[in-house]
Design a protein around this motif. Structure first.
Motif, short mmCIF file in Angstrom:
data_model
loop_
_atom_site.label_atom_id
_atom_site.label_comp_id
_atom_site.label_asym_id
_atom_site.label_seq_id
_atom_site.Cartn_x
_atom_site.Cartn_y
_atom_site.Cartn_z
N TYR A 412 0.83 -1.21 0.00
CA TYR A 412 0.00 0.00 0.00
C TYR A 412 0.86 1.26 0.00
N ARG A 413 2.03 1.19 0.64
CA ARG A 413 2.93 2.35 0.64
C ARG A 413 3.44 2.62 -0.78
N LYS A 414 3.78 1.56 -1.51
CA LYS A 414 4.23 1.73 -2.90
C LYS A 414 3.09 2.22 -3.79
N MET A 415 1.88 1.72 -3.51
CA MET A 415 0.71 2.18 -4.27
C MET A 415 0.52 3.69 -4.10
N LYS A 416 0.59 4.14 -2.86
CA LYS A 416 0.41 5.55 -2.56
C LYS A 416 1.49 6.39 -3.25
N ARG A 417 2.74 5.93 -3.18
CA ARG A 417 3.84 6.67 -3.81
C ARG A 417 3.70 6.68 -5.32
N GLY A 418 3.28 5.56 -5.92
CA GLY A 418 3.12 5.48 -7.36
C GLY A 418 2.03 6.40 -7.88
N VAL A 419 0.89 6.45 -7.16
CA VAL A 419 -0.20 7.34 -7.58
C VAL A 419 0.23 8.79 -7.42
N ARG A 420 0.93 9.09 -6.33
CA ARG A 420 1.38 10.47 -6.10
C ARG A 420 2.33 10.92 -7.20
N ARG A 421 3.23 10.05 -7.62
CA ARG A 421 4.16 10.40 -8.71
C ARG A 421 3.40 10.59 -10.01
N LYS A 439 -3.56 5.88 -16.09
CA LYS A 439 -4.24 4.99 -15.16
C LYS A 439 -3.96 3.52 -15.48
N ARG A 440 -3.81 3.20 -16.76
CA ARG A 440 -3.58 1.79 -17.13
C ARG A 440 -2.30 1.27 -16.48
N ARG A 441 -1.27 2.11 -16.45
CA ARG A 441 0.00 1.71 -15.84
C ARG A 441 -0.16 1.51 -14.34
N ILE A 442 -0.95 2.38 -13.71
CA ILE A 442 -1.19 2.26 -12.26
C ILE A 442 -1.99 1.01 -11.96
N ILE A 504 -9.28 1.41 -2.16
CA ILE A 504 -8.18 2.26 -1.69
C ILE A 504 -7.48 2.93 -2.86
N LEU A 505 -7.27 2.17 -3.94
CA LEU A 505 -6.60 2.71 -5.12
C LEU A 505 -7.43 3.83 -5.74
N HIS A 506 -8.73 3.64 -5.85
CA HIS A 506 -9.58 4.68 -6.46
C HIS A 506 -9.73 5.90 -5.57
N LYS A 507 -9.65 5.69 -4.28
CA LYS A 507 -9.67 6.84 -3.36
C LYS A 507 -8.42 7.69 -3.56
N LEU A 508 -7.29 7.03 -3.78
CA LEU A 508 -6.05 7.76 -4.03
C LEU A 508 -6.08 8.47 -5.37
N LEU A 509 -6.75 7.87 -6.37
CA LEU A 509 -6.81 8.45 -7.71
C LEU A 509 -7.77 9.63 -7.79
N SER A 510 -8.72 9.67 -6.88
CA SER A 510 -9.74 10.72 -6.95
C SER A 510 -9.19 12.08 -6.52
#
Length: 510
Positions: A412-421, A439-442, A504-510
């Motif tokens: 989840y930490r990597k997910m958060k960092r990846g979306v932020r980048r 988004k496809r890459r994420i 969680i991923l979509h919450k970060l993307l929003s």
């Protein structure tokens, strides 16, 4: 093992080294060279780098095992010394590893060693063509615990300190000869032994700094055909892969101008790096340590530990479970015998001139409670019954098996960092236009959409609107591992750990 199931020793690597990489067209002459010239071969220096892995862990009280600050995780860095052989050297190691591995498997065939030594081996699943993974090994241990005949048992885990760095050369040679058969090693094997025990190396950073103005790069077309090699300036090590670097320099150029970069660990040093001297004032020669990272190192570590494995199995006499995954050891035994067994393992590891640090030894007590066990870890001030047993990436609380919480947190930490980048780069203006969020890459990296094994398609340079099917595969993401673990344990608990990842991923993307 059928020819189809055999792993090919001719494994081509693409990392830049001293000299040029090899290709499929080189197989014939390399095979002949390995078979006939290994005994006379002069090995090039390894390239050395230190791998740094950042970890975030809760801080526990050493006496009680209680978390000192529940909300704060303490960062730490785990260092690992890695050595990379040149391309031809690597293939020489790989070929002889295949031969020696067959002899090792024959040596342990039919003994309890075949069940207890589980690292770096291809162990078939009963009745299936597939081979066991660390998930299967972990399940065997947890099943053994859950089906234990007594109501009270103890699980001990041990960690051998600086494993590869401390393998004694004389003890290694003795076991190597025993497995290979005969009274001594043949000339080819002995030359390999010398290359691993008297090895030389160059530091990656120093090698790069010496040649960064003229790194050799090579471009390829979509069919994999070379478009030519040339020397190019590369500003940083991290750009080597991106710039298709294939070599730091030619072999002849290095041997002629860069011998000053070569290092050798000839003498023993203390923790501060100062040389150790004998009673006559002479430096003490280093008679231990092999490089970690070569195709042969893992197999040799198993061969080195044969006497230890046999001694532990004789000590347990079939009444307890013993598994060794490289330098990680686990023993499941009765509560009555665990102290004697623990002390004996400390003594047996000393006979191999290795050390287990007491602070890295964990003792877990399990007592039957209902349909499962109550699990707790032993500390100087008593047993902390809120601690979980961890093994090969899994946690066991006495009732259910879960993915290690640190692994899930890391995902989840990597997910958060990846979306932020991704959001950061999409906010930039290029060519007068705001860039889209890929988004496809994420999804591929952090969701179930990227969890399946699939063929990699690459853009066609001659037609940007088209893609062509490459020979590479995408092996999935962290969820691939989680789904596989769930399919083996079949409890539903692991699936529940990651079921909220999409929200969680979509919450970060929003």
């Amino acid at each position: 093992m059928s020819k189809k199931e055999e792993i090919d020793w001719f494994k081509l690597k693409r990392y830049p080294h001293i000299g040029y990489p090899l290709g499929l067209r080189d197989r014939k002459w390399v095979t002949n060279y390995v078979k006939t010239k290994t005994a006379q071969h002069s090995f090039l220096p390894f390239i050395h780098r230190t791998s740094k892995v950042r970890k975030f862990r809760k801080k526990y009280n050493n006496e009680t095992g209680i978390v000192e600050n529940e909300k704060k995780r303490v960062p730490s860095i785990k260092l690992r010394e890695l050595y990379y052989a040149s391309h031809l050297d690597s293939l020489i190691y790989s070929y002889h590893t295949k031969e020696l591995s067959d002899k090792y498997e024959t040596f342990i065939l039919g003994s309890d060693l075949a069940k207890s030594v589980i690292a770096y081996r291809r162990i078939k699943k009963p009745g299936l063509k597939s081979h066991k993974s660390t998930i299967d090994f972990a399940k065997e241990v947890f099943d053994y615990i859950q089906n234990y005949s007594l109501d009270n048992l103890v699980v001990m885990t041990f960690d051998v300190s600086s494993f590869f760095d401390n393998l004694n050369h004389n003890l290694l040679l003795k076991e190597w000869v025993k497995v290979a058969g005969g009274s001594k090693l043949d000339d080819s094997s002995f030359n390999i032994f010398k290359s691993l025990t008297r090895f030389t190396y160059v530091e990656l950073v120093q090698l790069f700094e010496s040649y960064k103005e003229k790194i050799i790069v090579e471009k390829f077309d979509k069919d994999g055909n070379s478009l030519g090699r040339r020397k190019k300036k590369i500003s940083a090590i991290k750009f080597l892969k991106n710039q298709n670097a294939i070599s730091f320099c030619e072999k002849e150029e290095f041997l002629k101008t860069s011998k000053r970069l070569v290092k050798r660990k000839l003498y023993q040093t203390d923790n501060t790096g100062e040389f150790l001297f004998d009673e006559n004032g002479s430096k003490i020669k280093r008679d231990y340590g092999i490089p970690q990272g070569t195709p042969m190192s893992a197999l040799l570590s198993n061969i080195y530990m044969i006497p230890f494995d046999e001694a532990v199995l004789n000590l347990l006499d079939g009444k307890s479970l013993y598994r060794r995954y490289c330098d990680d050891i686990i023993v499941v035994c009765s509560k009555i015998e665990y102290v004697k067994i623990k002390d004996s393992i400390y003594e047996l590891i000393k006979e191999r001139k290795l050390e287990i640090q007491p602070q890295k030894t964990q003792v877990f007590h399990l007592k039957r409670k209902g349909e499962g066990f109550q699990c707790g870890q032993e500390f100087p001030d008593g047993i902390n019954w809120n601690k979980k047993l961890t093994y090969l990436g899994f946690e066991f609380d006495g009732k259910k098996v879960l993915l290690k919480s640190a692994s899930v947190s890391g995902y989840y930490r990597k997910m958060k960092r990846g979306v932020r980048r991704g959001k950061y780069f999409s906010s930039k203006i290029y060519g007068g236009e705001k860039q889209p969020l890929f988004k496809r890459r994420i999804y591929k990296r952090y969701s179930y959409l990227g969890a399946k094994r699939c063929r990699v398609y690459l853009p066609d340079k001659s037609n940007p609107k088209k893609f062509y099917k490459s020979e590479r595969y995408n092996w999935g993401n962290f969820l691939s591992y989680a789904y596989k673990a769930e399919s083996i344990f079949k409890t539903g608990a692991i699936k529940r750990q990651i079921q909220r990842h999409w929200n969680i991923l979509h919450k970060l993307l929003s």
